[in-house]
Design a protein around this motif. Structure first.
Motif, mmCIF file in Angstrom:
data_model
loop_
_atom_site.group_PDB
_atom_site.id
_atom_site.type_symbol
_atom_site.label_atom_id
_atom_site.label_comp_id
_atom_site.label_asym_id
_atom_site.label_seq_id
_atom_site.Cartn_x
_atom_site.Cartn_y
_atom_site.Cartn_z
ATOM 1 N N ASP A 11 -0.570 -5.273 6.151
ATOM 2 C CA ASP A 11 -1.649 -5.226 5.158
ATOM 3 C C ASP A 11 -1.283 -4.292 4.013
ATOM 4 N N ALA A 12 -0.711 -3.136 4.344
ATOM 5 C CA ALA A 12 -0.305 -2.190 3.302
ATOM 6 C C ALA A 12 0.796 -2.795 2.439
ATOM 7 N N GLY A 13 1.715 -3.522 3.045
ATOM 8 C CA GLY A 13 2.772 -4.179 2.282
ATOM 9 C C GLY A 13 2.208 -5.211 1.309
ATOM 10 N N ALA A 14 1.217 -5.973 1.749
ATOM 11 C CA ALA A 14 0.566 -6.952 0.869
ATOM 12 C C ALA A 14 -0.150 -6.236 -0.269
ATOM 13 N N LEU A 15 -0.768 -5.114 0.035
ATOM 14 C CA LEU A 15 -1.468 -4.348 -0.994
ATOM 15 C C LEU A 15 -0.485 -3.758 -2.001
ATOM 16 N N VAL A 16 0.657 -3.307 -1.527
ATOM 17 C CA VAL A 16 1.701 -2.796 -2.422
ATOM 18 C C VAL A 16 2.152 -3.903 -3.376
ATOM 19 N N ARG A 17 2.417 -5.085 -2.836
ATOM 20 C CA ARG A 17 2.834 -6.208 -3.692
ATOM 21 C C ARG A 17 1.742 -6.570 -4.692
ATOM 22 N N TYR A 18 0.514 -6.555 -4.244
ATOM 23 C CA TYR A 18 -0.631 -6.843 -5.123
ATOM 24 C C TYR A 18 -0.698 -5.822 -6.252
ATOM 25 N N TYR A 19 -0.550 -4.546 -5.938
ATOM 26 C CA TYR A 19 -0.601 -3.502 -6.969
ATOM 27 C C TYR A 19 0.553 -3.649 -7.957
ATOM 28 N N PHE A 20 1.751 -3.964 -7.466
ATOM 29 C CA PHE A 20 2.886 -4.182 -8.377
ATOM 30 C C PHE A 20 2.623 -5.378 -9.290
ATOM 31 N N LEU A 21 2.070 -6.453 -8.750
ATOM 32 C CA LEU A 21 1.740 -7.627 -9.559
ATOM 33 C C LEU A 21 0.723 -7.270 -10.638
ATOM 34 N N ARG A 22 -0.334 -6.541 -10.249
ATOM 35 C CA ARG A 22 -1.357 -6.145 -11.225
ATOM 36 C C ARG A 22 -0.746 -5.262 -12.316
ATOM 37 N N ALA A 23 0.145 -4.358 -11.932
ATOM 38 C CA ALA A 23 0.805 -3.494 -12.919
ATOM 39 C C ALA A 23 1.652 -4.323 -13.874
ATOM 40 N N GLY A 24 2.418 -5.256 -13.346
ATOM 41 C CA GLY A 24 3.293 -6.084 -14.172
ATOM 42 C C GLY A 24 2.531 -6.963 -15.143
ATOM 43 N N VAL A 25 1.474 -7.601 -14.676
ATOM 44 C CA VAL A 25 0.673 -8.462 -15.558
ATOM 45 C C VAL A 25 0.010 -7.612 -16.640
#
Length: 190
Positions: free
Chosen positions: A11-25
Motif C-alpha cells: 500500500d505504501a509503495g502504491a502511495l509513493v507511486r501515486y505521489y510521484f505521479l501527482r508531482a510529475g503532472v
C-alpha cells in the motif's frame, strides 16, 4: 502479522507511486503555465479547467485503490468538489476572470481542508505525511489569497494559480520521497 506488514509495504509503495505521479503532472502543468500558456489564452483556459479535472480524476483513482469512496470520504468529497469546479471554471472563463480566480480560491480552501484530513488519516497508517498535511493547510491559505485577489483587477489567472500548483508539485514530491525512504527503512528492519 507478516502478512499485514507486507500489505502495508505494498500500500505504501502504491502511495509513493501515486505521489510521484501527482508531482510529475503538477510540474508539467506549471511548466506549461509559465511558458506557452502565458501568451496563449486558449491554452491557459484549458489548463485552468484541466487542473481541477485532473485533481478529481486523481482523487477518484486514489480512493478506488485504497478501499473505495466509502473508506475514503475526504477523497470522495474532493473528487466531487474538484469535478464541479472544473465545470464551473469552464463556464466562468466565458464570464469573468475574477470569477475564475474566485472559484479557484473556494476550491483551494475546500480541497486543502480535505487533503489535510486525508493526510492526517494516512499519517496514522503510513507516517511520513507531514508534507501532505502542510500542503493542505497551505492550500486553504492560498485559497483565501485567491478570493481576496478576485475582488480586484485580475490580469492573468494562470500566473496567479501556477505558483500554487508549483507548491503542490513540491509537496507531492517531498511526500513521495519521505514515504519511500520510510518504507525502505521499515523493510530493512523487518
Amino acid at each position: 502479522m507478516a502478512n499485514d506488514t507486507s500489505r502495508s509495504r505494498t500500500d505504501a509503495g502504491a502511495l509513493v507511486r501515486y505521489y510521484f505521479l501527482r508531482a510529475g503532472v503538477a510540474a508539467a502543468w506549471v511548466a506549461l503555465a509559465f511558458t506557452i500558456a502565458r501568451s496563449n489564452p486558449v491554452l491557459a483556459g484549458a489548463l485552468l479547467v484541466a487542473y481541477p479535472a485532473w485533481d478529481a480524476f486523481a482523487n477518484a483513482r486514489d480512493a478506488k485503490a485504497n478501499g473505495g469512496f466509502r473508506a475514503n470520504i475526504a477523497q470522495a468529497l474532493n473528487t466531487a468538489v474538484s469535478a464541479a469546479v472544473a465545470l464551473a471554471v469552464l463556464v466562468a472563463l466565458q464570464i469573468d476572470m475574477r470569477l475564475v480566480l474566485g472559484l479557484f480560491g473556494a476550491w483551494a480552501i475546500l480541497a486543502g481542508l480535505l487533503q489535510l484530513v486525508a493526510g492526517v488519516r494516512r499519517w496514522r497508517a503510513y507516517g511520513a505525511q507531514w508534507a501532505m498535511v502542510l500542503s493542505g493547510a497551505q492550500s486553504a491559505l492560498a485559497g483565501g489569497f485567491f478570493l481576496k485577489s478576485a475582488t480586484g483587477p485580475v490580469a492573468s489567472v494562470i500566473t496567479v494559480v501556477a505558483p500554487y500548483a508549483a507548491f503542490g508539485a513540491f509537496y507531492f514530491l517531498v511526500s513521495a520521497i519521505l514515504l519511500a525512504v520510510k518504507t525502505r527503512r521499515r523493510a530493512e528492519t523487518a
